[in-house]
Design an enzyme around this catalytic site. Structure first.
Site, PDB file in Angstrom:
ATOM      1  CE  LYS A   1      -3.566  -2.762   0.831  1.00 27.53           C
ATOM      2  NZ  LYS A   1      -4.824  -2.953   0.168  1.00 27.53           N
TER       3      LYS A   1
HETATM    4  C1  LIG Z   1      -5.802  -3.860   0.975  1.00 23.80           C
HETATM    5  C2  LIG Z   1      -7.202  -3.451   1.118  1.00 23.80           C
HETATM    6  C3  LIG Z   1      -7.963  -3.782   2.253  1.00 23.80           C
HETATM    7  C4  LIG Z   1      -7.495  -4.727   3.314  1.00 23.80           C
HETATM    8  O1  LIG Z   1      -6.272  -4.427   3.928  1.00 23.80           O
HETATM    9  P1  LIG Z   1      -5.423  -5.602   4.610  1.00 23.80           P
HETATM   10  O2  LIG Z   1      -4.402  -4.851   5.417  1.00 23.80           O
HETATM   11  O3  LIG Z   1      -4.815  -6.419   3.529  1.00 23.80           O
HETATM   12  O4  LIG Z   1      -6.333  -6.394   5.475  1.00 23.80           O
HETATM   13  C5  LIG Z   1      -9.252  -3.285   2.354  1.00 23.80           C
HETATM   14  N1  LIG Z   1      -9.784  -2.517   1.391  1.00 23.80           N
HETATM   15  C6  LIG Z   1      -9.097  -2.186   0.280  1.00 23.80           C
HETATM   16  C7  LIG Z   1      -9.739  -1.312  -0.744  1.00 23.80           C
HETATM   17  C8  LIG Z   1      -7.782  -2.648   0.092  1.00 23.80           C
HETATM   18  O5  LIG Z   1      -7.119  -2.328  -1.013  1.00 23.80           O
END
Ligand SMILES: *Cc1c(COP(=O)(O)O)cnc(C)c1O
Length: 359
Positions: A192
């Site tokens: 991210k």
């Molecule tokens: C990555 C993501 C999540 C979940 O995050 P994690 O840390 O992997 O649990 C939720 N919503 C969106 C839009 C994402 O891209």
């Protein structure tokens, strides 16, 4: 072959600082809820401009904790985009509530406010579910249309959650992502925009009551005393080592964000004659979680990039209403024409703050 997201280049750049921060945690030994966790929560709150930040184990838990605070339960309808990562819809169903999917805006790929209102009205007219909340997603780093979505939330008395898992770093007219709606959530998954070296997440709110509840829910529903449990919660804390990594990464984040924007600009200049390149509405900035193009000949285009040593990835090839687990909701092909088309045509190019070609 170049990297799609080059975590190694970032680590190389920050190695001395991050190693020192991790060593500090190893030296003091407070692996759970060490002082770095609180320090990070304060810095994140300052960055975003919200009153409370509660870190947790991952972005999915952050959304789940938000659902718990809003008391989402069986019989409730929660509206969310069908074109998103699975977790957005998963957390609704996890609370035994019903996800009601919404089509995408053709230009921004985010939840379409017009279709959102249509689906809310249809749900009210049907009378089976109680409309409770909206989860909007800052897809690929672009904040959703919060000015319009907030109006709709107010009109129908719905809570608004910002799923900013991809959105940290974006803005609308100077207001930062993770600051919209009643509660916002993010993810620190390594890929991210702001990632740690494992799983991590955070919840953002200006509401004191929500903040107190969240701090309780993330530690087994604790009361004033850790061994006095006053509600059913979760075990969802951010590790101290991950907080330490994030403290260093947050310092570097503004520079990385500039680099991501430079990379996006360069892509757009190079590619706009060939493709429909991303549109960033006036007043908006994207964190460029992904640089996403649209092609009706996606497979050959991706193969051509691969032949040149450039990796591409499809986010997302399956909409939520097409997921096997959501078949029971009874949606049909054609119910979400924009999202269905996007899922067949989008692909994303390498994007991170250390791309060689922006140097
Ligand atoms: C990555 C993501 C999540 C979940 O995050 P994690 O840390 O992997 O649990 C939720 N919503 C969106 C839009 C994402 O891209």
């Amino acid at each position: 072959m170049m990297q799609f997201i080059d975590l190694a280049a970032q680590y190389k750049h920050l190695k001395a600082k991050i190693d020192k921060r991790i060593q500090d945690v190893l030296d003091h030994g407070h692996y759970i809820m060490g002082s770095e966790v609180q320090e990070l929560e304060g810095k994140l709150a300052d960055y975003v401009g919200v009153k409370h930040v509660i870190t947790c184990a991952n972005g999915t838990d952050a959304l789940t904790l938000a659902m718990m605070v809003l008391d989402i339960k069986e019989g409730d309808a929660v509206f969310c985009p069908t074109f998103t990562f699975f977790a957005t819809a998963e957390v609704i169903a996890y609370e035994n509530a019903t996800p009601v999917f919404v089509d995408s805006d053709e230009v921004t790929f985010n939840i379409c406010p017009i279709d959102l209102e249509r689906r809310i009205q249809a749900t009210i007219a049907e009378g089976k579910l109680t409309p409770k909340a909206i989860i909007a997603v800052d897809l690929f780093g672009l904040p959703a249309n919060y000015p319009e979505i907030q109006k709709i939330a107010d009109k129908y008395n719905l809570k608004l959650v910002e799923d900013a898992a991809q959105g940290f770093g974006g803005e609308i007219n100077g207001k930062r992502a993770c600051g919209f709606g009643d509660i916002a959530t993010t993810s620190f998954f390594p890929a991210k925009p702001l990632g740690c070296y494992g799983d991590g997440g955070a919840i953002f709110t200006n509401n004191d009551e929500y903040a107190d509840l969240l701090r309780s829910y993330r530690v087994h529903g604790k009361g004033a005393d850790k061994y006095d449990n006053i509600r059913i919660g979760m075990n969802s804390r951010l590790d101290t080592i991950q907080a330490a990594v994030l403290l260093e990464k947050l310092l570097e984040f503004p520079i990385e964000l500039i680099n991501r924007n430079k990379a996006a600009k360069k892509y757009t200049v190079e590619l706009s004659s060939q493709y429909k390149t991303p549109t960033i509405p006036n007043g908006y900035t994207s964190s460029w979680a992904q640089y996403t193009l649209v092609s009706n000949d996606r497979n050959s285009v991706m193969q051509a990039y691969k032949n040149k040593g450039i990796p591409t990835v499809v986010y997302y090839s399956t909409c939520m209403h097409e997921q096997t687990v959501f078949e029971y909701l009874g949606y049909r092909k054609g119910d979400f024409p924009v999202a269905e088309k996007l899922s067949k045509e989008v692909f994303s190019l390498p994007m991170h703050g250390y791309l060689e070609f922006i140097k």
